[in-house]
Design a protein around this motif. Structure first.
Motif, mmCIF file in Angstrom:
data_model
loop_
_atom_site.group_PDB
_atom_site.id
_atom_site.type_symbol
_atom_site.label_atom_id
_atom_site.label_comp_id
_atom_site.label_asym_id
_atom_site.label_seq_id
_atom_site.Cartn_x
_atom_site.Cartn_y
_atom_site.Cartn_z
ATOM 1 N N ARG A 172 -36.897 2.278 26.989
ATOM 2 C CA ARG A 172 -37.560 2.003 25.722
ATOM 3 C C ARG A 172 -38.379 0.719 25.784
ATOM 4 O O ARG A 172 -39.482 0.654 25.223
ATOM 5 N N ALA A 173 -37.821 -0.320 26.474
ATOM 6 C CA ALA A 173 -38.585 -1.560 26.630
ATOM 7 C C ALA A 173 -39.798 -1.301 27.515
ATOM 8 O O ALA A 173 -40.903 -1.774 27.252
ATOM 9 N N SER B 143 -35.130 -1.319 30.310
ATOM 10 C CA SER B 143 -34.651 -0.055 29.731
ATOM 11 C C SER B 143 -35.881 0.812 29.532
ATOM 12 O O SER B 143 -36.994 0.295 29.459
ATOM 13 N N LEU C 205 -41.419 1.431 27.782
ATOM 14 C CA LEU C 205 -42.414 2.135 26.979
ATOM 15 C C LEU C 205 -43.224 1.139 26.142
ATOM 16 O O LEU C 205 -44.438 1.274 26.008
ATOM 17 N N MET C 206 -42.522 0.131 25.577
ATOM 18 C CA MET C 206 -43.237 -0.899 24.814
ATOM 19 C C MET C 206 -44.305 -1.541 25.692
ATOM 20 O O MET C 206 -45.454 -1.705 25.282
#
Lengths: 249, 324
Positions: B87-88, B85, B90-91
Protein backbone atom coordinates in the motif's frame (compact mmCIF):
# COMPACT_ATOMS: atom_id res chain seq x y z
CA UNK A 1 19.57 -44.39 8.67
CA UNK A 2 16.58 -42.73 10.34
CA UNK A 3 14.63 -41.94 7.15
CA UNK A 4 14.64 -45.63 6.51
CA UNK A 5 11.94 -45.95 9.12
CA UNK A 6 9.82 -43.21 7.56
CA UNK A 7 10.22 -44.42 4.02
CA UNK A 8 9.23 -47.94 4.91
CA UNK A 9 6.20 -46.94 6.98
CA UNK A 10 3.64 -45.20 4.78
CA UNK A 11 1.32 -44.43 7.70
CA UNK A 12 4.04 -42.62 9.61
CA UNK A 13 5.13 -40.75 6.48
CA UNK A 14 1.58 -39.53 5.92
CA UNK A 15 1.31 -38.19 9.46
CA UNK A 16 4.67 -36.44 9.22
CA UNK A 17 3.86 -34.88 5.82
CA UNK A 18 0.59 -33.55 7.20
CA UNK A 19 2.44 -32.14 10.20
CA UNK A 20 5.07 -30.40 8.06
CA UNK A 21 2.46 -28.84 5.76
CA UNK A 22 0.17 -27.70 8.56
CA UNK A 23 3.03 -25.93 10.30
CA UNK A 24 3.61 -23.98 7.11
CA UNK A 25 -0.07 -23.11 6.86
CA UNK A 26 -0.63 -22.34 10.50
CA UNK A 27 2.37 -20.01 10.73
CA UNK A 28 0.96 -18.02 7.84
CA UNK A 29 -2.72 -17.98 8.79
CA UNK A 30 -3.10 -18.07 12.57
CA UNK A 31 -1.20 -14.84 13.38
CA UNK A 32 -3.63 -12.87 11.17
CA UNK A 33 -6.35 -13.56 13.72
CA UNK A 34 -4.26 -11.87 16.42
CA UNK A 35 -2.56 -9.04 14.54
CA UNK A 36 -4.53 -5.87 15.27
CA UNK A 37 -4.04 -4.27 11.87
CA UNK A 38 -5.41 -7.10 9.72
CA UNK A 39 -8.89 -5.58 9.52
CA UNK A 40 -8.76 -1.80 9.17
CA UNK A 41 -10.68 0.54 11.49
CA UNK A 42 -13.25 2.28 9.29
CA UNK A 43 -15.43 4.65 11.30
CA UNK A 44 -17.30 7.87 10.66
CA UNK A 45 -16.40 11.03 12.59
CA UNK A 46 -19.04 10.16 15.20
CA UNK A 47 -17.64 6.69 15.75
CA UNK A 48 -20.09 4.56 13.75
CA UNK A 49 -18.87 1.64 11.64
CA UNK A 50 -19.04 2.41 7.91
CA UNK A 51 -19.01 -1.22 6.79
CA UNK A 52 -22.30 -2.88 7.67
CA UNK A 53 -23.79 -6.31 6.99
CA UNK A 54 -25.96 -6.49 3.87
CA UNK A 55 -29.65 -5.64 4.14
CA UNK A 56 -31.98 -8.62 3.68
CA UNK A 57 -32.57 -7.73 0.01
CA UNK A 58 -28.86 -7.26 -0.73
CA UNK A 59 -28.07 -10.51 1.05
CA UNK A 60 -30.54 -12.37 -1.14
CA UNK A 61 -28.89 -10.75 -4.17
CA UNK A 62 -25.54 -12.05 -2.95
CA UNK A 63 -26.95 -15.55 -2.57
CA UNK A 64 -28.20 -15.43 -6.16
CA UNK A 65 -24.83 -14.08 -7.32
CA UNK A 66 -23.27 -17.19 -5.83
CA UNK A 67 -26.01 -19.49 -7.14
CA UNK A 68 -25.48 -18.22 -10.69
CA UNK A 69 -21.71 -18.56 -10.43
CA UNK A 70 -20.96 -14.95 -11.32
CA UNK A 71 -17.69 -15.39 -9.38
CA UNK A 72 -16.45 -17.71 -12.11
CA UNK A 73 -15.86 -14.68 -14.31
CA UNK A 74 -15.81 -11.78 -11.85
CA UNK A 75 -13.44 -11.09 -8.96
CA UNK A 76 -14.30 -8.70 -6.16
CA UNK A 77 -10.95 -7.37 -5.08
CA UNK A 78 -9.23 -4.29 -6.36
CA UNK A 79 -5.56 -4.93 -5.65
CA UNK A 80 -3.19 -2.20 -4.48
CA UNK A 81 -1.58 -1.51 -7.85
CA UNK A 82 -1.66 1.64 -9.90
CA UNK A 83 -3.35 0.27 -13.04
CA UNK A 84 -6.10 -1.29 -10.92
CA UNK A 85 -6.61 2.00 -9.06
CA UNK A 86 -6.96 3.82 -12.37
CA UNK A 87 -9.56 1.43 -13.74
CA UNK A 88 -11.56 0.43 -10.68
CA UNK A 89 -10.86 2.96 -7.93
CA UNK A 90 -9.53 2.57 -4.39
CA UNK A 91 -8.05 -0.82 -3.51
CA UNK A 92 -10.31 -3.13 -1.52
CA UNK A 93 -10.00 -3.20 2.25
CA UNK A 94 -10.09 -6.32 4.41
CA UNK A 95 -12.80 -4.52 6.38
CA UNK A 96 -15.01 -4.33 3.31
CA UNK A 97 -15.47 -8.08 3.14
CA UNK A 98 -15.62 -8.81 6.85
CA UNK A 99 -19.28 -9.81 6.65
CA UNK A 100 -18.87 -11.89 3.48
CA UNK A 101 -19.31 -15.64 4.05
CA UNK A 102 -17.70 -16.83 1.87
CA UNK A 103 -15.81 -13.84 0.48
CA UNK A 104 -15.83 -13.25 -3.29
CA UNK A 105 -12.25 -12.01 -3.81
CA UNK A 106 -11.25 -14.50 -6.48
CA UNK A 107 -8.69 -14.03 -9.21
CA UNK A 108 -10.49 -15.17 -12.37
CA UNK A 109 -11.31 -12.11 -14.42
CA UNK A 110 -13.07 -12.99 -17.63
CA UNK A 111 -15.18 -9.91 -16.91
CA UNK A 112 -14.15 -6.81 -14.96
CA UNK A 113 -13.68 -6.70 -11.20
CA UNK A 114 -16.96 -5.83 -9.48
CA UNK A 115 -15.72 -4.75 -6.04
CA UNK A 116 -16.54 -1.09 -6.78
CA UNK A 117 -19.30 -1.39 -9.36
CA UNK A 118 -21.93 0.10 -7.02
CA UNK A 119 -23.22 3.46 -8.32
CA UNK A 120 -21.24 3.18 -11.55
CA UNK A 121 -24.27 2.35 -13.72
CA UNK A 122 -28.01 2.90 -13.43
CA UNK A 123 -30.46 0.22 -12.29
CA UNK A 124 -31.94 0.30 -15.75
CA UNK A 125 -28.55 -0.52 -17.30
CA UNK A 126 -28.02 -3.46 -14.95
CA UNK A 127 -31.45 -4.91 -15.69
CA UNK A 128 -30.98 -4.70 -19.46
CA UNK A 129 -27.41 -5.94 -19.19
CA UNK A 130 -28.25 -8.96 -17.04
CA UNK A 131 -31.14 -9.97 -19.30
CA UNK A 132 -28.98 -9.81 -22.42
CA UNK A 133 -25.47 -8.29 -22.12
CA UNK A 134 -24.92 -8.06 -25.89
CA UNK A 135 -27.87 -5.72 -26.27
CA UNK A 136 -25.99 -3.02 -24.38
CA UNK A 137 -22.32 -4.02 -24.67
CA UNK A 138 -21.35 -5.12 -28.15
CA UNK A 139 -19.41 -8.38 -28.25
CA UNK A 140 -19.79 -9.21 -24.56
CA UNK A 141 -19.28 -12.90 -23.70
CA UNK A 142 -21.34 -12.73 -20.51
CA UNK A 143 -24.30 -15.15 -20.50
CA UNK A 144 -27.96 -14.04 -20.46
CA UNK A 145 -29.80 -14.28 -17.14
CA UNK A 146 -33.43 -13.64 -18.17
CA UNK A 147 -34.83 -15.82 -15.39
CA UNK A 148 -33.74 -13.25 -12.82
CA UNK A 149 -37.07 -11.57 -13.61
CA UNK A 150 -38.79 -14.44 -11.77
CA UNK A 151 -40.37 -13.69 -8.39
CA UNK A 152 -38.02 -13.84 -5.41
CA UNK A 153 -38.71 -16.39 -2.70
CA UNK A 154 -38.69 -14.16 0.37
CA UNK A 155 -39.98 -16.70 2.88
CA UNK A 156 -36.63 -18.05 4.09
CA UNK A 157 -34.74 -14.80 4.55
CA UNK A 158 -34.95 -14.91 8.37
CA UNK A 159 -33.44 -18.40 8.36
CA UNK A 160 -30.62 -17.25 6.08
CA UNK A 161 -29.84 -14.36 8.42
CA UNK A 162 -29.89 -16.65 11.44
CA UNK A 163 -27.37 -18.91 9.76
CA UNK A 164 -25.07 -15.95 9.08
CA UNK A 165 -25.54 -14.78 12.67
CA UNK A 166 -24.08 -18.05 13.94
CA UNK A 167 -20.87 -17.39 11.99
CA UNK A 168 -20.56 -13.90 13.45
CA UNK A 169 -22.50 -11.51 11.22
CA UNK A 170 -24.23 -9.11 13.64
CA UNK A 171 -27.83 -9.59 12.51
CA UNK A 172 -29.80 -8.96 15.68
CA UNK A 173 -32.19 -11.26 17.43
CA UNK A 174 -33.94 -9.61 20.34
CA UNK A 175 -33.83 -6.14 21.85
CA UNK A 176 -30.41 -6.38 23.47
CA UNK A 177 -28.61 -7.21 20.24
CA UNK A 178 -30.62 -4.57 18.41
CA UNK A 179 -29.46 -1.92 20.89
CA UNK A 180 -25.87 -3.07 20.42
CA UNK A 181 -26.26 -2.57 16.68
CA UNK A 182 -27.69 0.91 17.24
CA UNK A 183 -24.48 1.68 19.13
CA UNK A 184 -22.25 0.22 16.42
CA UNK A 185 -23.99 1.22 13.19
CA UNK A 186 -26.58 3.86 14.12
CA UNK A 187 -30.31 3.40 14.26
CA UNK A 188 -31.09 3.50 10.57
CA UNK A 189 -28.76 0.61 9.75
CA UNK A 190 -29.60 -1.32 12.92
CA UNK A 191 -33.25 -1.49 11.86
CA UNK A 192 -32.33 -3.30 8.65
CA UNK A 193 -30.38 -5.91 10.63
CA UNK A 194 -33.29 -7.12 12.76
CA UNK A 195 -34.06 -10.74 11.99
CA UNK A 196 -37.62 -10.21 13.30
CA UNK A 197 -38.35 -7.67 10.53
CA UNK A 198 -36.34 -9.38 7.79
CA UNK A 199 -39.09 -10.19 5.31
CA UNK A 200 -40.91 -6.89 5.77
CA UNK A 201 -37.64 -4.93 5.35
CA UNK A 202 -36.76 -6.92 2.26
CA UNK A 203 -40.08 -6.19 0.56
CA UNK A 204 -39.98 -2.54 1.53
CA UNK A 205 -36.51 -2.01 0.08
CA UNK A 206 -37.45 -3.78 -3.15
CA UNK A 207 -40.54 -1.63 -3.51
CA UNK A 208 -39.05 1.77 -2.65
CA UNK A 209 -35.78 1.06 -4.46
CA UNK A 210 -37.64 -0.19 -7.54
CA UNK A 211 -34.47 -1.81 -8.87
CA UNK A 212 -36.08 -3.83 -11.65
CA UNK A 213 -38.31 -1.02 -12.92
CA UNK A 214 -41.49 -2.61 -11.61
CA UNK A 215 -42.71 -1.59 -8.18
CA UNK A 216 -45.47 -4.12 -7.95
CA UNK A 217 -43.45 -7.30 -7.55
CA UNK A 218 -40.28 -8.47 -5.80
CA UNK A 219 -38.08 -10.30 -8.28
CA UNK A 220 -34.66 -11.88 -8.08
CA UNK A 221 -33.55 -8.97 -10.27
CA UNK A 222 -34.49 -6.51 -7.48
CA UNK A 223 -32.20 -8.42 -5.13
CA UNK A 224 -29.34 -8.79 -7.61
CA UNK A 225 -29.29 -5.13 -8.63
CA UNK A 226 -29.62 -3.95 -5.01
CA UNK A 227 -26.55 -6.07 -4.24
CA UNK A 228 -24.52 -4.84 -7.23
CA UNK A 229 -25.37 -1.22 -6.41
CA UNK A 230 -24.04 -1.44 -2.85
CA UNK A 231 -20.72 -3.10 -3.78
CA UNK A 232 -17.80 -0.93 -2.73
CA UNK A 233 -19.94 2.04 -1.69
CA UNK A 234 -19.98 1.63 2.09
CA UNK A 235 -16.64 3.30 2.82
CA UNK A 236 -16.50 7.04 2.16
CA UNK A 237 -12.81 7.43 1.33
CA UNK A 238 -13.06 11.23 1.30
CA UNK A 239 -13.30 11.14 5.09
CA UNK A 240 -9.76 9.77 5.42
CA UNK A 241 -6.22 10.87 4.58
CA UNK A 242 -5.25 9.19 1.33
CA UNK A 243 -2.60 7.05 3.07
CA UNK A 244 -4.76 6.22 6.11
CA UNK A 245 -5.26 2.62 5.02
CA UNK A 246 -1.57 2.19 4.18
CA UNK A 247 -0.81 2.73 7.87
CA UNK A 248 -2.49 -0.60 8.64
CA UNK A 249 0.19 -2.50 6.74
CA UNK B 1 24.58 -42.86 -12.63
CA UNK B 2 26.52 -45.56 -10.95
CA UNK B 3 29.88 -43.91 -11.44
CA UNK B 4 29.20 -41.07 -9.03
CA UNK B 5 31.19 -41.49 -5.76
CA UNK B 6 30.67 -44.42 -3.46
CA UNK B 7 29.27 -47.73 -4.31
CA UNK B 8 27.35 -47.83 -1.08
CA UNK B 9 23.86 -49.18 -1.48
CA UNK B 10 20.99 -49.43 0.96
CA UNK B 11 21.65 -53.14 1.04
CA UNK B 12 18.18 -53.87 -0.12
CA UNK B 13 17.77 -55.90 -3.32
CA UNK B 14 14.59 -55.97 -5.39
CA UNK B 15 13.82 -58.24 -8.33
CA UNK B 16 17.13 -60.07 -8.04
CA UNK B 17 19.44 -57.21 -9.07
CA UNK B 18 17.75 -53.84 -8.38
CA UNK B 19 19.73 -51.91 -5.70
CA UNK B 20 19.42 -48.39 -4.38
CA UNK B 21 22.55 -46.23 -3.96
CA UNK B 22 22.94 -43.95 -0.98
CA UNK B 23 24.90 -41.19 -2.71
CA UNK B 24 25.08 -37.78 -0.99
CA UNK B 25 23.04 -34.91 -2.48
CA UNK B 26 24.66 -33.20 -5.48
CA UNK B 27 26.73 -30.16 -4.46
CA UNK B 28 24.87 -27.63 -6.60
CA UNK B 29 21.56 -28.74 -5.09
CA UNK B 30 22.87 -28.44 -1.56
CA UNK B 31 24.20 -24.92 -2.21
CA UNK B 32 20.89 -23.94 -3.74
CA UNK B 33 19.23 -25.01 -0.55
CA UNK B 34 21.63 -22.96 1.63
CA UNK B 35 21.05 -19.96 -0.65
CA UNK B 36 17.29 -20.05 -0.05
CA UNK B 37 18.02 -19.89 3.67
CA UNK B 38 20.29 -16.88 3.20
CA UNK B 39 17.64 -15.30 0.97
CA UNK B 40 14.99 -15.71 3.65
CA UNK B 41 17.18 -13.90 6.20
CA UNK B 42 17.72 -11.00 3.79
CA UNK B 43 13.96 -10.97 3.18
CA UNK B 44 13.25 -10.70 6.91
CA UNK B 45 15.50 -7.65 7.09
CA UNK B 46 13.76 -5.92 4.18
CA UNK B 47 10.09 -6.85 4.33
CA UNK B 48 7.33 -7.43 6.90
CA UNK B 49 7.81 -11.04 7.97
CA UNK B 50 7.53 -12.61 11.41
CA UNK B 51 4.39 -12.42 13.52
CA UNK B 52 4.89 -11.11 17.07
CA UNK B 53 1.65 -11.57 18.98
CA UNK B 54 -0.58 -8.67 17.97
CA UNK B 55 2.03 -7.16 15.65
CA UNK B 56 4.79 -8.28 13.29
CA UNK B 57 8.38 -7.46 12.29
CA UNK B 58 8.52 -4.72 9.67
CA UNK B 59 12.07 -5.08 8.44
CA UNK B 60 15.06 -3.15 9.77
CA UNK B 61 14.26 0.57 9.93
CA UNK B 62 16.00 2.48 7.18
CA UNK B 63 16.51 -0.60 4.99
CA UNK B 64 14.15 -0.68 2.01
CA UNK B 65 11.89 2.05 3.37
CA UNK B 66 9.31 3.81 1.16
CA UNK B 67 9.00 7.58 0.82
CA UNK B 68 5.79 9.17 -0.40
CA UNK B 69 3.68 12.30 -0.21
CA UNK B 70 0.26 11.83 1.35
CA UNK B 71 -2.71 14.17 1.01
CA UNK B 72 -4.72 14.55 4.20
CA UNK B 73 -8.49 14.73 4.17
CA UNK B 74 -8.31 18.51 4.45
CA UNK B 75 -5.99 18.79 1.47
CA UNK B 76 -2.62 19.13 3.26
CA UNK B 77 0.44 17.51 1.68
CA UNK B 78 2.59 15.52 4.10
CA UNK B 79 5.88 13.78 3.36
CA UNK B 80 6.23 10.36 4.96
CA UNK B 81 8.76 7.57 5.24
CA UNK B 82 7.66 4.11 6.28
CA UNK B 83 8.58 0.43 6.14
CA UNK B 84 7.81 -1.37 2.90
CA UNK B 85 4.23 -2.47 2.18
CA UNK B 86 2.29 -2.82 -1.08
CA UNK B 87 0.00 0.00 0.00
CA UNK B 88 2.88 2.38 0.77
CA UNK B 89 4.53 1.34 -2.49
CA UNK B 90 1.30 2.20 -4.32
CA UNK B 91 1.37 5.67 -2.73
CA UNK B 92 4.92 6.15 -4.06
CA UNK B 93 4.03 4.77 -7.52
CA UNK B 94 1.01 7.05 -7.69
CA UNK B 95 3.13 10.06 -6.69
CA UNK B 96 5.62 9.22 -9.44
CA UNK B 97 3.03 8.57 -12.15
CA UNK B 98 0.99 11.61 -11.21
CA UNK B 99 4.20 13.59 -11.25
CA UNK B 100 4.44 12.95 -14.99
CA UNK B 101 0.75 13.51 -15.74
CA UNK B 102 0.38 16.16 -13.08
CA UNK B 103 2.01 18.79 -15.22
CA UNK B 104 -0.68 18.17 -17.85
CA UNK B 105 -3.59 17.86 -15.46
CA UNK B 106 -2.46 21.08 -13.73
CA UNK B 107 -2.45 22.81 -17.12
CA UNK B 108 -5.95 21.52 -17.84
CA UNK B 109 -7.13 22.69 -14.42
CA UNK B 110 -5.58 26.14 -14.85
CA UNK B 111 -6.66 26.79 -18.44
CA UNK B 112 -10.10 28.02 -19.47
CA UNK B 113 -12.23 25.66 -21.55
CA UNK B 114 -11.94 27.79 -24.67
CA UNK B 115 -8.16 28.02 -24.42
CA UNK B 116 -7.80 24.25 -23.96
CA UNK B 117 -9.73 23.70 -27.17
CA UNK B 118 -7.42 26.10 -29.03
CA UNK B 119 -4.19 24.52 -27.74
CA UNK B 120 -3.19 21.52 -29.92
CA UNK B 121 -0.74 20.12 -27.32
CA UNK B 122 -3.35 20.17 -24.58
CA UNK B 123 -5.96 18.70 -26.91
CA UNK B 124 -3.62 15.83 -27.72
CA UNK B 125 -3.49 15.06 -24.00
CA UNK B 126 -7.28 15.45 -23.69
CA UNK B 127 -7.85 13.04 -26.58
CA UNK B 128 -5.56 10.37 -25.18
CA UNK B 129 -6.46 10.58 -21.48
CA UNK B 130 -10.13 11.27 -22.29
CA UNK B 131 -10.40 8.14 -24.40
CA UNK B 132 -9.31 5.92 -21.50
CA UNK B 133 -11.53 7.69 -18.97
CA UNK B 134 -14.47 7.53 -21.36
CA UNK B 135 -14.10 3.82 -22.14
CA UNK B 136 -13.66 2.87 -18.47
CA UNK B 137 -16.62 4.90 -17.22
CA UNK B 138 -18.98 6.06 -19.91
CA UNK B 139 -18.81 3.69 -22.88
CA UNK B 140 -20.96 1.01 -21.27
CA UNK B 141 -23.90 3.34 -21.81
CA UNK B 142 -22.85 5.93 -24.39
CA UNK B 143 -20.76 3.52 -26.55
CA UNK B 144 -17.11 4.05 -27.37
CA UNK B 145 -17.63 6.83 -29.91
CA UNK B 146 -20.40 8.43 -27.86
CA UNK B 147 -23.18 7.37 -30.23
CA UNK B 148 -25.32 6.11 -27.36
CA UNK B 149 -28.41 3.95 -27.63
CA UNK B 150 -31.32 5.90 -29.02
CA UNK B 151 -34.88 4.81 -29.59
CA UNK B 152 -34.77 6.29 -33.08
CA UNK B 153 -31.58 4.50 -34.09
CA UNK B 154 -32.28 0.94 -35.20
CA UNK B 155 -28.56 0.11 -35.22
CA UNK B 156 -27.94 0.88 -31.58
CA UNK B 157 -31.32 0.35 -30.10
CA UNK B 158 -32.17 -3.30 -29.83
CA UNK B 159 -32.32 -3.27 -26.09
CA UNK B 160 -34.79 -0.64 -25.04
CA UNK B 161 -31.87 0.76 -23.09
CA UNK B 162 -31.36 4.44 -23.64
CA UNK B 163 -28.39 6.75 -23.38
CA UNK B 164 -28.16 9.87 -25.53
CA UNK B 165 -25.83 10.43 -28.45
CA UNK B 166 -23.00 12.68 -27.26
CA UNK B 167 -21.43 13.06 -30.69
CA UNK B 168 -24.30 14.95 -32.34
CA UNK B 169 -24.98 18.64 -31.81
CA UNK B 170 -28.23 18.18 -29.96
CA UNK B 171 -28.09 18.67 -26.17
CA UNK B 172 -31.00 17.80 -23.93
CA UNK B 173 -29.34 19.26 -20.83
CA UNK B 174 -27.36 21.98 -22.56
CA UNK B 175 -24.20 21.80 -24.64
CA UNK B 176 -21.97 24.53 -23.15
CA UNK B 177 -18.86 23.47 -21.22
CA UNK B 178 -20.46 24.53 -17.94
CA UNK B 179 -23.68 22.60 -18.58
CA UNK B 180 -21.84 19.44 -19.65
CA UNK B 181 -19.64 19.67 -16.56
CA UNK B 182 -22.75 19.98 -14.37
CA UNK B 183 -24.27 16.96 -16.12
CA UNK B 184 -21.21 14.79 -15.48
CA UNK B 185 -20.62 15.92 -11.89
CA UNK B 186 -24.16 15.61 -10.57
CA UNK B 187 -25.75 13.16 -12.99
CA UNK B 188 -29.05 13.81 -14.76
CA UNK B 189 -32.40 12.11 -14.55
CA UNK B 190 -35.22 13.38 -16.69
CA UNK B 191 -38.68 13.34 -15.15
CA UNK B 192 -41.90 13.66 -17.08
CA UNK B 193 -45.23 13.26 -15.28
CA UNK B 194 -47.73 10.67 -16.52
CA UNK B 195 -50.74 12.04 -18.42
CA UNK B 196 -49.57 15.66 -18.52
CA UNK B 197 -48.54 18.11 -15.82
CA UNK B 198 -51.83 17.83 -13.96
CA UNK B 199 -51.93 14.07 -14.48
CA UNK B 200 -55.50 14.31 -15.70
CA UNK B 201 -55.40 13.90 -19.51
CA UNK B 202 -57.96 11.51 -20.95
CA UNK B 203 -57.12 8.94 -23.60
CA UNK B 204 -58.62 11.14 -26.29
CA UNK B 205 -56.72 14.24 -25.17
CA UNK B 206 -53.51 12.21 -25.21
CA UNK B 207 -54.17 11.11 -28.78
CA UNK B 208 -54.72 14.75 -29.72
CA UNK B 209 -51.55 16.00 -28.09
CA UNK B 210 -49.61 13.11 -29.65
CA UNK B 211 -50.78 14.31 -33.05
CA UNK B 212 -49.68 17.84 -32.15
CA UNK B 213 -46.22 16.55 -31.17
CA UNK B 214 -45.97 14.81 -34.55
CA UNK B 215 -46.97 18.04 -36.33
CA UNK B 216 -44.08 19.90 -34.64
CA UNK B 217 -41.48 17.98 -36.63
CA UNK B 218 -43.56 17.48 -39.76
CA UNK B 219 -44.24 13.80 -39.17
CA UNK B 220 -47.52 12.45 -40.60
CA UNK B 221 -50.44 13.39 -38.35
CA UNK B 222 -54.14 14.19 -38.22
CA UNK B 223 -54.44 18.00 -38.52
CA UNK B 224 -57.78 18.32 -36.70
CA UNK B 225 -56.56 16.32 -33.75
CA UNK B 226 -53.32 18.31 -33.72
CA UNK B 227 -55.24 21.57 -33.48
CA UNK B 228 -56.99 20.30 -30.33
CA UNK B 229 -53.64 19.02 -29.07
CA UNK B 230 -52.04 22.45 -29.54
CA UNK B 231 -54.38 23.86 -26.89
CA UNK B 232 -53.66 20.98 -24.48
CA UNK B 233 -49.89 21.30 -25.01
CA UNK B 234 -49.84 24.99 -24.08
CA UNK B 235 -52.42 25.02 -21.30
CA UNK B 236 -50.65 24.64 -17.90
CA UNK B 237 -53.86 23.28 -16.37
CA UNK B 238 -54.08 20.49 -18.96
CA UNK B 239 -50.98 19.07 -20.66
CA UNK B 240 -48.63 21.73 -19.33
CA UNK B 241 -46.08 20.43 -21.81
CA UNK B 242 -44.70 23.97 -22.29
CA UNK B 243 -43.22 23.94 -18.78
CA UNK B 244 -40.52 21.55 -19.92
CA UNK B 245 -40.71 21.47 -23.70
CA UNK B 246 -41.15 25.24 -24.16
CA UNK B 247 -43.87 27.18 -25.98
CA UNK B 248 -42.12 26.48 -29.29
CA UNK B 249 -41.56 22.80 -28.41
CA UNK B 250 -37.78 23.26 -28.60
CA UNK B 251 -37.19 22.17 -25.03
CA UNK B 252 -36.11 23.86 -21.79
CA UNK B 253 -32.60 22.55 -21.01
CA UNK B 254 -32.82 23.19 -17.27
CA UNK B 255 -35.83 20.83 -17.12
CA UNK B 256 -34.31 18.30 -19.50
CA UNK B 257 -37.38 18.66 -21.67
CA UNK B 258 -36.42 17.40 -25.11
CA UNK B 259 -36.66 19.31 -28.33
CA UNK B 260 -39.76 17.90 -30.04
CA UNK B 261 -39.40 19.89 -33.25
CA UNK B 262 -36.35 18.10 -34.65
CA UNK B 263 -36.66 14.60 -36.01
CA UNK B 264 -34.36 13.18 -33.35
CA UNK B 265 -36.35 10.72 -31.27
CA UNK B 266 -34.43 9.70 -28.20
CA UNK B 267 -36.77 7.81 -25.91
CA UNK B 268 -39.77 7.09 -28.08
CA UNK B 269 -39.24 5.05 -31.20
CA UNK B 270 -41.28 7.24 -33.54
CA UNK B 271 -39.07 6.87 -36.59
CA UNK B 272 -39.16 3.10 -36.27
CA UNK B 273 -42.94 3.04 -36.84
CA UNK B 274 -44.11 2.50 -40.39
CA UNK B 275 -47.34 4.51 -40.35
CA UNK B 276 -49.19 7.33 -38.64
CA UNK B 277 -51.18 5.00 -36.39
CA UNK B 278 -47.98 3.39 -35.12
CA UNK B 279 -46.35 6.77 -34.43
CA UNK B 280 -49.38 8.02 -32.53
CA UNK B 281 -49.44 4.71 -30.67
CA UNK B 282 -45.89 4.85 -29.28
CA UNK B 283 -46.32 8.51 -28.31
CA UNK B 284 -49.62 7.68 -26.64
CA UNK B 285 -47.89 5.06 -24.51
CA UNK B 286 -45.04 7.46 -23.58
CA UNK B 287 -47.33 10.35 -22.64
CA UNK B 288 -49.63 8.06 -20.66
CA UNK B 289 -46.76 6.57 -18.69
CA UNK B 290 -44.43 9.57 -18.42
CA UNK B 291 -40.75 9.07 -17.66
CA UNK B 292 -39.66 8.23 -14.14
CA UNK B 293 -36.16 6.76 -14.19
CA UNK B 294 -33.97 6.15 -11.18
CA UNK B 295 -30.57 7.84 -11.57
CA UNK B 296 -30.52 7.45 -15.34
CA UNK B 297 -27.20 9.18 -15.81
CA UNK B 298 -25.11 8.42 -12.67
CA UNK B 299 -23.24 11.18 -10.83
CA UNK B 300 -19.47 11.10 -11.23
CA UNK B 301 -18.55 13.83 -8.72
CA UNK B 302 -17.80 11.25 -6.04
CA UNK B 303 -16.02 8.77 -8.33
CA UNK B 304 -13.80 11.01 -10.46
CA UNK B 305 -11.52 13.90 -9.50
CA UNK B 306 -12.45 17.47 -10.52
CA UNK B 307 -9.61 17.66 -13.06
CA UNK B 308 -10.73 14.34 -14.61
CA UNK B 309 -14.26 15.70 -14.96
CA UNK B 310 -12.93 18.88 -16.56
CA UNK B 311 -10.93 16.79 -19.01
CA UNK B 312 -13.97 14.64 -19.82
CA UNK B 313 -16.06 17.77 -20.34
CA UNK B 314 -13.64 18.96 -23.02
CA UNK B 315 -13.47 15.44 -24.46
CA UNK B 316 -17.27 15.28 -24.81
CA UNK B 317 -17.59 18.86 -26.05
CA UNK B 318 -14.71 18.90 -28.56
CA UNK B 319 -13.34 15.41 -29.23
CA UNK B 320 -16.68 13.66 -29.59
CA UNK B 321 -17.93 16.89 -31.04
CA UNK B 322 -21.06 18.94 -31.28
CA UNK B 323 -20.55 21.14 -28.22
CA UNK B 324 -22.01 24.63 -28.17
Amino acid sequence: MKHDKIERNIGLMLVLILLAISIGGLVEIVPLFFIKDTVEVVKTADGKEMVRPYTPLEQRGRDIYIREGCYLCHSQMVRPFRDEALRYGHYSLAAESKYDHPFQWGSKRTGPDLARVGGKYSNDWHVKHLKDPRKVVEGSVMPNYPWLMDPLDTSDIAARMKALRTVGVPYSSGEEEYQRNVQTFGEEVAKTLRIEDAEANLKEQAQTGNYDGNKADVTEMDAMVAYLQVLGTMVDFKQFDDDYFATFR
Amino acid sequence: MAQQSSNQTTGHVWDDDLKEYTNPLPRWWLWGFYLTIIFSVVYWLMYPAWPLGSSYTKGVPGVNSVKYVATTKDGQQVEKTTHWSTRAQLMADTNAAEGKQKEWFDKVAATSYDDIAKNPDLMQFVNAAGKTLFSDNCAACHQVGGAGHEAGNPQTNQSGFFAPNLADDYWQWGGTYEEISTTITGGRTGFMPAKGLAGSLTDEQITNVANYVLSLSGEPHNADAAKLGDEIFHNPGEGGCITCHGADGKGVPSMGGLNLTDKIWQWVDVSGQADEAGKVGVLHTAITGGFNHVEAMPKWGTRLKPEQIKLLTVYVHDTLGGGQ
